[in-house]
Enzyme design. Sequence first.
Site, PDB file in Angstrom:
ATOM      1  N   ASN A  26      32.799 -38.414  59.461  1.00 36.69           N
ATOM      2  CA  ASN A  26      33.915 -37.889  60.250  1.00 36.69           C
ATOM      3  C   ASN A  26      34.165 -36.450  59.854  1.00 36.69           C
ATOM      4  O   ASN A  26      34.398 -36.161  58.682  1.00 36.69           O
ATOM      5  CB  ASN A  26      35.178 -38.705  59.979  1.00 36.69           C
ATOM      6  N   ARG A  74      34.995 -37.388  55.906  1.00 38.72           N
ATOM      7  CA  ARG A  74      34.929 -38.733  55.324  1.00 38.72           C
ATOM      8  C   ARG A  74      33.636 -39.394  55.794  1.00 38.72           C
ATOM      9  O   ARG A  74      33.422 -39.542  56.992  1.00 38.72           O
ATOM     10  CB  ARG A  74      36.121 -39.594  55.751  1.00 38.72           C
ATOM     11  N   ARG A  95      38.201 -49.854  53.910  1.00 37.52           N
ATOM     12  CA  ARG A  95      38.882 -50.456  55.053  1.00 37.52           C
ATOM     13  C   ARG A  95      38.234 -51.805  55.292  1.00 37.52           C
ATOM     14  O   ARG A  95      37.008 -51.905  55.355  1.00 37.52           O
ATOM     15  CB  ARG A  95      38.735 -49.568  56.290  1.00 37.52           C
ATOM     16  N   GLU A 118      28.843 -43.388  59.700  1.00 39.20           N
ATOM     17  CA  GLU A 118      29.036 -42.089  60.362  1.00 39.20           C
ATOM     18  C   GLU A 118      29.703 -41.136  59.382  1.00 39.20           C
ATOM     19  O   GLU A 118      30.214 -41.544  58.347  1.00 39.20           O
ATOM     20  CB  GLU A 118      29.914 -42.225  61.622  1.00 39.20           C
ATOM     21  N   GLU A 148      34.761 -40.434  69.025  1.00 38.33           N
ATOM     22  CA  GLU A 148      35.372 -40.720  67.731  1.00 38.33           C
ATOM     23  C   GLU A 148      36.615 -41.569  67.956  1.00 38.33           C
ATOM     24  O   GLU A 148      37.160 -41.593  69.043  1.00 38.33           O
ATOM     25  CB  GLU A 148      35.821 -39.409  67.051  1.00 38.33           C
ATOM     26  N   GLY A 149      37.058 -42.186  66.892  1.00 40.13           N
ATOM     27  CA  GLY A 149      38.374 -42.827  66.943  1.00 40.13           C
ATOM     28  C   GLY A 149      38.348 -44.324  67.159  1.00 40.13           C
ATOM     29  O   GLY A 149      39.401 -44.958  67.235  1.00 40.13           O
ATOM     30  N   LYS A 192      25.962 -46.216  70.609  1.00 36.52           N
ATOM     31  CA  LYS A 192      27.150 -45.371  70.400  1.00 36.52           C
ATOM     32  C   LYS A 192      27.156 -44.135  71.296  1.00 36.52           C
ATOM     33  O   LYS A 192      26.187 -43.386  71.319  1.00 36.52           O
ATOM     34  CB  LYS A 192      27.199 -44.875  68.953  1.00 36.52           C
ATOM     35  N   LYS A 194      27.597 -37.582  66.811  1.00 34.68           N
ATOM     36  CA  LYS A 194      26.676 -38.658  66.421  1.00 34.68           C
ATOM     37  C   LYS A 194      25.223 -38.334  66.746  1.00 34.68           C
ATOM     38  O   LYS A 194      24.315 -38.788  66.058  1.00 34.68           O
ATOM     39  CB  LYS A 194      27.134 -39.968  67.051  1.00 34.68           C
ATOM     40  N   SER A 207      41.046 -39.752  58.287  1.00 36.90           N
ATOM     41  CA  SER A 207      42.366 -40.284  57.943  1.00 36.90           C
ATOM     42  C   SER A 207      42.350 -41.228  56.749  1.00 36.90           C
ATOM     43  O   SER A 207      41.302 -41.535  56.190  1.00 36.90           O
ATOM     44  CB  SER A 207      42.969 -40.962  59.166  1.00 36.90           C
TER      45      SER A 207
HETATM   46  P1  ADP Z   1      34.053 -44.037  65.486  1.00 37.04           P
HETATM   47  O1  ADP Z   1      33.696 -42.596  65.472  1.00 37.04           O
HETATM   48  O2  ADP Z   1      34.612 -44.496  66.771  1.00 37.04           O
HETATM   49  O3  ADP Z   1      34.872 -44.424  64.296  1.00 37.04           O
HETATM   50  P2  ADP Z   1      31.897 -45.493  64.205  1.00 37.04           P
HETATM   51  O4  ADP Z   1      30.479 -45.133  64.254  1.00 37.04           O
HETATM   52  O5  ADP Z   1      32.580 -45.283  62.906  1.00 37.04           O
HETATM   53  O6  ADP Z   1      32.644 -44.772  65.399  1.00 37.04           O
HETATM   54  O7  ADP Z   1      32.045 -47.004  64.609  1.00 37.04           O
HETATM   55  C1  ADP Z   1      33.305 -47.661  64.671  1.00 37.04           C
HETATM   56  C2  ADP Z   1      33.257 -48.973  63.899  1.00 37.04           C
HETATM   57  O8  ADP Z   1      32.225 -49.807  64.431  1.00 37.04           O
HETATM   58  C3  ADP Z   1      32.914 -48.821  62.436  1.00 37.04           C
HETATM   59  O9  ADP Z   1      34.061 -48.546  61.671  1.00 37.04           O
HETATM   60  C4  ADP Z   1      32.292 -50.163  62.120  1.00 37.04           C
HETATM   61  O10 ADP Z   1      33.317 -51.140  61.898  1.00 37.04           O
HETATM   62  C5  ADP Z   1      31.571 -50.518  63.407  1.00 37.04           C
HETATM   63  N1  ADP Z   1      30.160 -50.064  63.319  1.00 37.04           N
HETATM   64  C6  ADP Z   1      29.681 -48.869  63.679  1.00 37.04           C
HETATM   65  N2  ADP Z   1      28.356 -48.783  63.459  1.00 37.04           N
HETATM   66  C7  ADP Z   1      27.977 -49.954  62.946  1.00 37.04           C
HETATM   67  C8  ADP Z   1      26.732 -50.491  62.505  1.00 37.04           C
HETATM   68  N3  ADP Z   1      25.618 -49.787  62.572  1.00 37.04           N
HETATM   69  N4  ADP Z   1      26.718 -51.762  62.021  1.00 37.04           N
HETATM   70  C9  ADP Z   1      27.864 -52.484  61.980  1.00 37.04           C
HETATM   71  N5  ADP Z   1      29.066 -52.047  62.375  1.00 37.04           N
HETATM   72  C10 ADP Z   1      29.133 -50.801  62.864  1.00 37.04           C
HETATM   73 MG    MG Z   2      34.365 -44.461  62.356  1.00 33.66          MG
END
Ligand code: ADP
Ligand code: MG
Length: 445
Positions: A112, A91, A421, A110, A335-336, A331, A274, A117
Amino acid sequence: MCTRVEEQDFISVAPIAVFPSQFPRKCFELAKEVQVDCNLLMHKVAHDNEFLASSLKSTNEVDEFTRNIFDIHEKVLKAGVVQPLSFGLFRSDYMVDESHGKEPRIRQIEVNAIASSFVGLATKISRLHKHLISKYGTPKDLQRLPHNDADKNFAASFVDAWEAYGNPSAVILFVTEDKTVNICDQRSLEFEISALRPDIKVIRRSLATLLETAKIRGNQLLFADNLEVALVYYRVGYDPKHYPTQEYWELRLLIERTKAIKCPSINYHLAGVKKLQQLLADKDVLERFLEPSRAEKLSQTFAGLWGFDMGPKGDEAVELALSDPGRFVMKPQREGGGNNIYGNDIIAELTPIKGSSQREAYILMEMIRPPTNKNLLIGPNIDIDPSSPFHQIVSELGIYGAIMGTSDQVVFNSESGHVLRSKKSGVNEGGIAAGFGAVDSPILY
Ligand code: ADP
Ligand code: MG
């Protein structure tokens, strides 16, 4: 929705958005179009052992979790790959960025590669919104709701992968958490597989159960409770907490070394870290894997990404982050949800490690500030003010993709559907299970 609930499963109520949320059509279409490129990129990266080893070298030195995944990958290669097919249900997540002018642009958050999910819930919410708009909206509004068959499409990919294994009595194994919160989502997928092919048996087992019951028999065949496993589908295994003892890592290795097809295979799991997302944002690196026109299209979705590698480039990224932290998200390789570092917390976290290789455990990403919409989010942890029930929300689009292949052949590669979402604006992370986000669907403009 759940007819049979096992001990380890929880029924939980996922928050939902009552109405579909506005989303720019151009951005939606670009994200859908590049999903097959995204799948192919993950596939190619996962099969380039030299690239994986050199790219993750410094991350492996400072991040134990990535190193453990990488070690399994190396051990499998060394022992000889028994199952050359890799199966991925991915995803790709995106937010819309309007900060650079009037044109909204889609920005990848990102990809996944494991336990992607909400396929089951997303499809149901798309149907719910369609029903509501058909009753209360206009025919024009209805046309603005994109069709979504994510659950059926993923189920069809499961069936294709299961058939590739070639034993009609072998089962699909869902590997689940000890206590599954997102049970309705997982069950929906199971029911769609069953609707397509009632003859395929799906079993659900936690890693703790598999420690006792998973066995290798014969020619590297995987058995769980004396059932031969054709397909292992991980809904767990992406977080260090899922491996409380060394035995859990040994179990992951044991499964990986069998003939069962894994979703994801260990190399697909690695391709989703990442650090690789950050490295692949470089056009030259991207063009090693995709033909230039597709690399160009895909890179239109990339946000600014920087690595903290030791050296002048990494030093510059550190300076950038510390001088204007509000512009960035830092970051780790996790994940998660709930792991990212925002704003002034970046200063607190980065300053003590800025001169050491510990900084290489993180990447830096441009902060995306998506446009806000109004919607009514409902769920157990969402407060509603009766005098003004609507929330200001921001949305994140997820595009599902399925791919299966070997190091030199792709068997299938498809875009499978979508999820939106949404979370209250001003909340950094949108964990649905944590009650911050809601399952939503897009209405295109
Ligand atoms: P994870 O693998 O923990 O899901 P993500 O990279 O998807 O990590 O980040 C988790 C959440 O943080 C995302 O769903 C989003 O809401 C927020 N987020 C992540 N990166 C950004 C970004 N560059 N700008 C704004 N919000 C972000
Ligand atoms: Mg995420």
